[in-house]
Design a protein around this motif. Structure first.
Motif, short mmCIF file in Angstrom:
data_model
loop_
_atom_site.label_atom_id
_atom_site.label_comp_id
_atom_site.label_asym_id
_atom_site.label_seq_id
_atom_site.Cartn_x
_atom_site.Cartn_y
_atom_site.Cartn_z
N ALA A 74 -2.27 4.72 -8.31
CA ALA A 74 -1.43 6.23 -8.39
C ALA A 74 -2.09 7.24 -7.46
O ALA A 74 -1.26 7.89 -6.74
CB ALA A 74 -1.37 6.79 -9.80
N PHE A 75 -3.19 7.15 -7.47
CA PHE A 75 -3.96 8.24 -6.34
C PHE A 75 -3.67 7.77 -4.76
O PHE A 75 -3.33 8.48 -4.00
CB PHE A 75 -5.59 8.34 -6.56
N TYR A 76 -3.65 6.28 -4.56
CA TYR A 76 -3.10 6.06 -3.16
C TYR A 76 -1.80 6.48 -3.08
O TYR A 76 -1.51 6.70 -1.98
CB TYR A 76 -3.17 4.54 -3.30
N TYR A 77 -0.80 6.27 -3.92
CA TYR A 77 0.39 6.64 -3.80
C TYR A 77 0.59 8.25 -3.57
O TYR A 77 1.38 8.70 -2.74
CB TYR A 77 1.38 6.51 -4.84
N ALA A 78 -0.05 9.06 -4.48
CA ALA A 78 -0.08 10.46 -4.08
C ALA A 78 -0.62 10.85 -2.93
O ALA A 78 -0.04 11.78 -2.14
CB ALA A 78 -0.93 10.97 -5.43
N THR A 79 -1.65 10.10 -2.41
CA THR A 79 -2.05 10.34 -0.95
C THR A 79 -1.10 10.36 0.08
O THR A 79 -0.84 10.95 0.98
CB THR A 79 -3.20 9.68 -0.77
N LEU A 108 1.26 13.18 -0.30
CA LEU A 108 0.92 14.41 0.35
C LEU A 108 0.95 14.46 1.98
O LEU A 108 1.04 15.31 2.32
CB LEU A 108 -0.38 14.78 -0.17
N THR A 109 0.47 13.30 2.24
CA THR A 109 0.09 13.29 3.87
C THR A 109 1.42 12.90 4.78
O THR A 109 1.32 12.69 6.00
CB THR A 109 -0.94 12.20 4.16
N THR A 110 2.49 12.51 3.88
CA THR A 110 3.89 12.37 4.56
C THR A 110 3.81 11.05 5.24
O THR A 110 4.59 10.77 6.11
CB THR A 110 4.42 13.46 5.44
N ILE A 111 2.84 10.07 4.81
CA ILE A 111 2.77 8.71 5.60
C ILE A 111 3.85 7.90 5.02
O ILE A 111 4.69 7.42 5.86
CB ILE A 111 1.51 8.09 5.14
N GLY A 112 4.06 7.86 3.55
CA GLY A 112 5.26 7.17 3.08
C GLY A 112 5.42 5.84 3.63
O GLY A 112 6.36 5.16 3.97
N GLY A 148 3.09 19.85 -2.66
CA GLY A 148 2.01 19.08 -1.87
C GLY A 148 1.75 19.04 -0.64
O GLY A 148 0.95 19.00 0.21
N ILE A 149 3.03 18.98 0.19
CA ILE A 149 3.16 18.64 1.52
C ILE A 149 2.78 19.95 2.34
O ILE A 149 1.81 19.79 3.13
CB ILE A 149 4.59 18.22 2.04
N ILE A 192 -10.59 7.42 2.17
CA ILE A 192 -11.57 8.48 3.12
C ILE A 192 -11.05 8.59 4.47
O ILE A 192 -11.09 9.50 5.41
CB ILE A 192 -13.14 8.33 2.71
N PHE A 193 -10.88 7.19 4.95
CA PHE A 193 -10.32 7.06 6.20
C PHE A 193 -9.20 7.79 6.53
O PHE A 193 -8.88 8.51 7.64
CB PHE A 193 -10.09 5.58 6.55
N ILE A 194 -8.14 7.70 5.68
CA ILE A 194 -6.83 8.52 5.78
C ILE A 194 -7.24 9.95 5.96
O ILE A 194 -6.62 10.55 6.76
CB ILE A 194 -5.91 8.02 4.65
N LEU A 195 -7.95 10.46 4.91
CA LEU A 195 -8.07 11.80 4.97
C LEU A 195 -8.79 12.58 6.07
O LEU A 195 -8.37 13.55 6.82
CB LEU A 195 -8.72 12.36 3.57
N PHE A 196 -9.93 11.79 6.44
CA PHE A 196 -10.75 12.18 7.47
C PHE A 196 -10.05 11.99 8.82
O PHE A 196 -10.17 12.75 9.65
CB PHE A 196 -12.23 11.28 7.53
#
Length: 354
Positions: free
Chosen positions: A83-88, A91-95, A117-118, A226-230
């Motif tokens: 769920a945290f992966y999905y929320a990320t 929020l990051t609009t990767i989808g 979130g966006i 971490i890779f996605i956010l950084f």
């Protein structure tokens, strides 16, 4: 036409031209491969139907089951890690589309969650990008000072080079890790990192989707998040330098036009008391009242242009003279009816009695 309108029109033309060029290139690169793969898959489908003697409807059911069971290979998608992966990705609009809500409550909460979130994510990444650029400028300044450079301030070119280097290193390190954990080719891993960090998110390649990875490899899950956010923070720094700088040019031009219009308006207010010469130029002259009599030989106009001089030399005004005042505002020399001889005023739209 304003500069902003010209720039906007040029951007529209360039964007559609770029789309047409891209469509032509993708057509030439992918269309034949698509046809070939479709023919191969159709042949395999017919072979399986004949080999196992199943109907076409049964084959479609098997196909649906295979497709629907694919996300479950990663483990439970809706436990906290998944769920945290999905929320990320929301929020990051990767989808990626690897996991989507099935309940009405989940779909409704996704929309509400994305609405808040966006924008929050965009502001956060933009702020991180600005701080990263500030930190990079300080480091560049110290390096230049240690090298005894004449100009120690960090330029935009220096910051672009730093951000480009950081982006390249981030993609290279991420591609190495994903190639190891996912078993992808290195080039495919680079492609996945680029598609992810640019938030394109096709979903054709998604990490953490096999061998129950979400439950069995927490260190890999942490590295991926971490890779996605950084990485997105690095991309935000690049956008802060490149895209946003270009976008703010319209705002700067609008402010400049407003300032010029304000200055022009302030200058236009001072038309009263000016003289328009024969060639159309405007001479700013203060309103002055001359009390010299016509009988005095040295009586002169305060206007320095030839037109006014000719009027004073060729005219013989009497105390009873008067001039019709037209409704239009062009400035001119106006003789005024007065009690004393020789009283004149230079102005535009003023009728005075002395």
């Amino acid at each position: 036409m304003k500069k902003q309108n010209v720039r906007t029109l040029a951007l529209i033309v360039c964007t559609f031209t770029y789309l047409l060029v891209g469509a032509a290139v993708f057509d030439s690169l992918e269309s034949e491969t698509e046809i070939h793969r479709f023919e191969v898959l159709t042949d395999i489908e017919q072979m399986l139907i004949q080999k196992y003697n199943i109907s076409t409807d049964d084959y479609r059911i098997i196909e649906t089951v295979v497709l629907k069971s694919e996300p479950h290979k990663a483990g439970q998608q809706w436990k906290f890690a998944g769920a945290f992966y999905y929320a990320t990705t929301v929020l990051t609009t990767i989808g990626y589309g690897h996991s989507t809500p099935n309940t009405i409550g989940g779909k409704l909460f996704t929309m509400c969650y994305a609405m808040v979130g966006i924008p929050l994510g965009l502001v956060m990444f933009q702020s991180i990008g600005e701080r990263l650029n500030k930190f990079s400028s300080v480091v560049i300044k110290k390096v230049k000072m240690s090298l005894n450079c004449q100009k120690v301030e960090a330029t935009e070119l220096n910051l672009i080079c730093v951000v480009t280097t950081l982006s390249t290193l981030t993609i290279a390190v991420g591609a190495t890790a994903f190639s190891h954990y996912e078993g992808w080719a290195y080039f495919d891993s680079v492609y996945y990192c680029f598609i992810t960090l640019t938030t394109i998110g096709f979903g054709d390649m998604v990490a953490l989707q096999k061998d129950n990875t979400l439950n069995s490899k927490p260190e890999y899950v942490g590295f991926t998040l971490i890779f996605i956010l950084f990485g997105l923070a690095i991309v935000a720094a690049s956008l802060n330098l490149l895209v946003l700088r270009f976008v703010t040019m319209n705002t700067e031009d609008e402010r400049r036009d407003e300032a010029e219009a304000l200055q022009a308006a302030q200058g236009a207010v001072r038309l009263e008391g000016d003289v328009i010469t024969a060639n159309g130029s405007i001479l700013s002259i203060p309103i002055v009242i001359e009390t010299n009599s016509l009988d005095e030989p040295n009586s002169q106009s305060v206007c320095t242009c030839n037109c006014c001089g000719e009027i004073f030399r060729s005219s013989s005004y009497s105390p009873d003279s008067s001039v019709y005042m037209p409704p239009s505002p062009p400035p001119r020399v106006i003789p005024l009816k007065s009690i004393n001889h020789g009283q004149y005023i230079l102005g535009t739209r003023r009728r005075a009695s002395i």
